[in-house]
Design a protein around this motif. Sequence first.
Motif, PDB file in Angstrom:
ATOM      1  N   VAL A 142     -14.904 -27.488  32.237  1.00 42.85           N
ATOM      2  CA  VAL A 142     -14.979 -28.798  31.587  1.00 42.85           C
ATOM      3  C   VAL A 142     -13.602 -29.444  31.467  1.00 42.85           C
ATOM      4  CG1 VAL A 142     -15.588 -30.010  29.431  1.00 42.85           C
ATOM      5  CG2 VAL A 142     -17.086 -28.191  30.316  1.00 42.85           C
ATOM      6  N   VAL A 143     -12.577 -28.637  31.277  1.00 40.15           N
ATOM      7  CA  VAL A 143     -11.225 -29.164  31.052  1.00 40.15           C
ATOM      8  C   VAL A 143     -10.802 -30.196  32.103  1.00 40.15           C
ATOM      9  CG1 VAL A 143      -8.769 -28.532  30.967  1.00 40.15           C
ATOM     10  CG2 VAL A 143     -10.439 -27.258  29.611  1.00 40.15           C
ATOM     11  N   PRO A 144     -11.036 -29.980  33.405  1.00 36.89           N
ATOM     12  CA  PRO A 144     -10.624 -30.997  34.382  1.00 36.89           C
ATOM     13  C   PRO A 144     -11.332 -32.347  34.222  1.00 36.89           C
ATOM     14  CG  PRO A 144     -11.055 -28.898  35.477  1.00 36.89           C
ATOM     15  CD  PRO A 144     -11.534 -28.766  34.064  1.00 36.89           C
ATOM     16  N   ILE A 145     -12.476 -32.351  33.562  1.00 41.91           N
ATOM     17  CA  ILE A 145     -13.207 -33.610  33.334  1.00 41.91           C
ATOM     18  C   ILE A 145     -13.222 -33.959  31.846  1.00 41.91           C
ATOM     19  CG2 ILE A 145     -14.651 -33.384  35.398  1.00 41.91           C
ATOM     20  CD1 ILE A 145     -16.952 -32.547  33.320  1.00 41.91           C
ATOM     21  N   SER A 146     -12.196 -33.517  31.133  1.00 37.13           N
ATOM     22  CA  SER A 146     -12.198 -33.651  29.673  1.00 37.13           C
ATOM     23  C   SER A 146     -12.310 -35.098  29.187  1.00 37.13           C
ATOM     24  CB  SER A 146     -10.979 -32.965  29.056  1.00 37.13           C
ATOM     25  OG  SER A 146      -9.789 -33.546  29.516  1.00 37.13           O
ATOM     26  N   GLU A 147     -11.670 -36.027  29.894  1.00 32.03           N
ATOM     27  CA  GLU A 147     -11.755 -37.430  29.462  1.00 32.03           C
ATOM     28  C   GLU A 147     -13.203 -37.927  29.564  1.00 32.03           C
ATOM     29  OE1 GLU A 147      -9.864 -41.717  30.696  1.00 32.03           O
ATOM     30  OE2 GLU A 147      -8.579 -39.941  30.883  1.00 32.03           O
ATOM     31  N   THR A 148     -13.854 -37.627  30.660  1.00 31.64           N
ATOM     32  CA  THR A 148     -15.257 -38.008  30.842  1.00 31.64           C
ATOM     33  C   THR A 148     -16.142 -37.275  29.833  1.00 31.64           C
ATOM     34  OG1 THR A 148     -14.895 -38.423  33.186  1.00 31.64           O
ATOM     35  CG2 THR A 148     -17.171 -38.046  32.495  1.00 31.64           C
ATOM     36  N   ALA A 149     -15.860 -35.992  29.629  1.00 30.60           N
ATOM     37  CA  ALA A 149     -16.650 -35.207  28.677  1.00 30.60           C
ATOM     38  C   ALA A 149     -16.535 -35.784  27.270  1.00 30.60           C
ATOM     39  CB  ALA A 149     -16.213 -33.742  28.700  1.00 30.60           C
ATOM     40  N   ALA A 150     -15.341 -36.178  26.879  1.00 24.61           N
ATOM     41  CA  ALA A 150     -15.140 -36.771  25.552  1.00 24.61           C
ATOM     42  C   ALA A 150     -15.924 -38.071  25.417  1.00 24.61           C
ATOM     43  CB  ALA A 150     -13.656 -37.005  25.289  1.00 24.61           C
ATOM     44  N   GLU A 151     -15.880 -38.886  26.464  1.00 16.38           N
ATOM     45  CA  GLU A 151     -16.623 -40.139  26.441  1.00 16.38           C
ATOM     46  C   GLU A 151     -18.131 -39.879  26.338  1.00 16.38           C
ATOM     47  OE1 GLU A 151     -17.285 -44.100  29.223  1.00 16.38           O
ATOM     48  OE2 GLU A 151     -15.539 -42.831  29.586  1.00 16.38           O
ATOM     49  N   LEU A 152     -18.619 -38.936  27.132  1.00 18.70           N
ATOM     50  CA  LEU A 152     -20.039 -38.563  27.059  1.00 18.70           C
ATOM     51  C   LEU A 152     -20.403 -38.089  25.656  1.00 18.70           C
ATOM     52  CD1 LEU A 152     -20.508 -36.573  30.407  1.00 18.70           C
ATOM     53  CD2 LEU A 152     -21.674 -38.695  29.774  1.00 18.70           C
ATOM     54  N   PHE A 153     -19.537 -37.234  25.097  1.00 18.88           N
ATOM     55  CA  PHE A 153     -19.787 -36.679  23.769  1.00 18.88           C
ATOM     56  C   PHE A 153     -19.922 -37.785  22.721  1.00 18.88           C
ATOM     57  CE2 PHE A 153     -18.107 -35.515  19.630  1.00 18.88           C
ATOM     58  CZ  PHE A 153     -18.986 -34.512  19.258  1.00 18.88           C
ATOM     59  N   TYR A 154     -18.941 -38.665  22.651  1.00 17.21           N
ATOM     60  CA  TYR A 154     -18.981 -39.690  21.607  1.00 17.21           C
ATOM     61  C   TYR A 154     -20.108 -40.689  21.830  1.00 17.21           C
ATOM     62  CZ  TYR A 154     -14.961 -37.793  19.292  1.00 17.21           C
ATOM     63  OH  TYR A 154     -14.135 -36.956  18.598  1.00 17.21           O
ATOM     64  N   ASN A 155     -20.383 -41.031  23.068  1.00 22.74           N
ATOM     65  CA  ASN A 155     -21.523 -41.917  23.329  1.00 22.74           C
ATOM     66  C   ASN A 155     -22.818 -41.273  22.842  1.00 22.74           C
ATOM     67  OD1 ASN A 155     -19.952 -43.940  24.443  1.00 22.74           O
ATOM     68  ND2 ASN A 155     -20.296 -43.294  26.547  1.00 22.74           N
ATOM     69  N   ARG A 156     -22.986 -39.999  23.149  1.00 24.27           N
ATOM     70  CA  ARG A 156     -24.193 -39.285  22.732  1.00 24.27           C
ATOM     71  C   ARG A 156     -24.236 -39.137  21.216  1.00 24.27           C
ATOM     72  NH1 ARG A 156     -29.407 -38.442  23.939  1.00 24.27           N
ATOM     73  NH2 ARG A 156     -30.069 -36.386  23.270  1.00 24.27           N
ATOM     74  N   LEU A 157     -23.110 -38.827  20.605  1.00 29.23           N
ATOM     75  CA  LEU A 157     -23.048 -38.662  19.151  1.00 29.23           C
ATOM     76  C   LEU A 157     -23.498 -39.940  18.447  1.00 29.23           C
ATOM     77  CD1 LEU A 157     -22.088 -36.696  16.847  1.00 29.23           C
ATOM     78  CD2 LEU A 157     -19.929 -37.962  16.916  1.00 29.23           C
ATOM     79  N   PHE A 158     -22.969 -41.074  18.881  1.00 30.01           N
ATOM     80  CA  PHE A 158     -23.300 -42.345  18.239  1.00 30.01           C
ATOM     81  C   PHE A 158     -24.716 -42.803  18.576  1.00 30.01           C
ATOM     82  CE2 PHE A 158     -18.489 -43.074  18.634  1.00 30.01           C
ATOM     83  CZ  PHE A 158     -18.252 -42.348  17.475  1.00 30.01           C
ATOM     84  N   GLU A 159     -25.217 -42.364  19.719  1.00 31.56           N
ATOM     85  CA  GLU A 159     -26.606 -42.644  20.075  1.00 31.56           C
ATOM     86  C   GLU A 159     -27.541 -41.840  19.162  1.00 31.56           C
ATOM     87  OE1 GLU A 159     -29.135 -41.121  23.780  1.00 31.56           O
ATOM     88  OE2 GLU A 159     -27.598 -42.590  24.365  1.00 31.56           O
ATOM     89  N   MET A 160     -27.172 -40.601  18.905  1.00 30.23           N
ATOM     90  CA  MET A 160     -27.993 -39.737  18.052  1.00 30.23           C
ATOM     91  C   MET A 160     -27.963 -40.181  16.589  1.00 30.23           C
ATOM     92  SD  MET A 160     -27.010 -35.985  19.647  1.00 30.23           S
ATOM     93  CE  MET A 160     -28.018 -35.052  18.484  1.00 30.23           C
ATOM     94  N   ASP A 161     -26.790 -40.640  16.137  1.00 29.09           N
ATOM     95  CA  ASP A 161     -26.650 -41.060  14.747  1.00 29.09           C
ATOM     96  C   ASP A 161     -25.629 -42.198  14.654  1.00 29.09           C
ATOM     97  OD1 ASP A 161     -26.362 -41.435  12.027  1.00 29.09           O
ATOM     98  OD2 ASP A 161     -26.017 -39.323  11.566  1.00 29.09           O
TER      99      ASP A 161
END
Length: 139
Positions: free
Chosen positions: A17-36
């Motif tokens: 995941v580390v090589p795609i960390s910027e994308t992973a972070a974006e995915l994470f926060y988008n999903r987090l805010f979508e969930m709540d």
Amino acid sequence: MITPEQKTLVQTTWAQVVPISETAAELFYNRLFEMDPSLRPLFTSDIKEQGKKLMQMITIAVRGLDHLDEIVPAVQALGRRHVAYGVTDAHYDTVAGALLWTLEKGLGDAYTPEVAEAWTATYTLLADVMKAAAKEPTA
């Protein structure tokens, strides 16, 4: 507690995941805010910068799994700081869901049931330490 096999799975998959960390972070926060969506106001700083911090924190935690006793104080301090941000126990479950979803998207076929179980066990262990510290009376 997590098994040695689970620790290895978490560490090897995080290295992917580390090589795609910027994308992973974006995915994470988008999903987090979508969930709540009510969590969005808790993040007042630049979300890209917050994403970098998140990825760095996870990297430190994953590397620290070899020496849990050494990272517990930092994890406890993080849990105490999160109280001031307005984080509740229920938020940890939402974060878990967003994290596991992000890992599934980022790892693709490498996200096996064993990997999901290893990450769930690891997250639960660290979140439990944070939640316990958050409940401790302040000095």
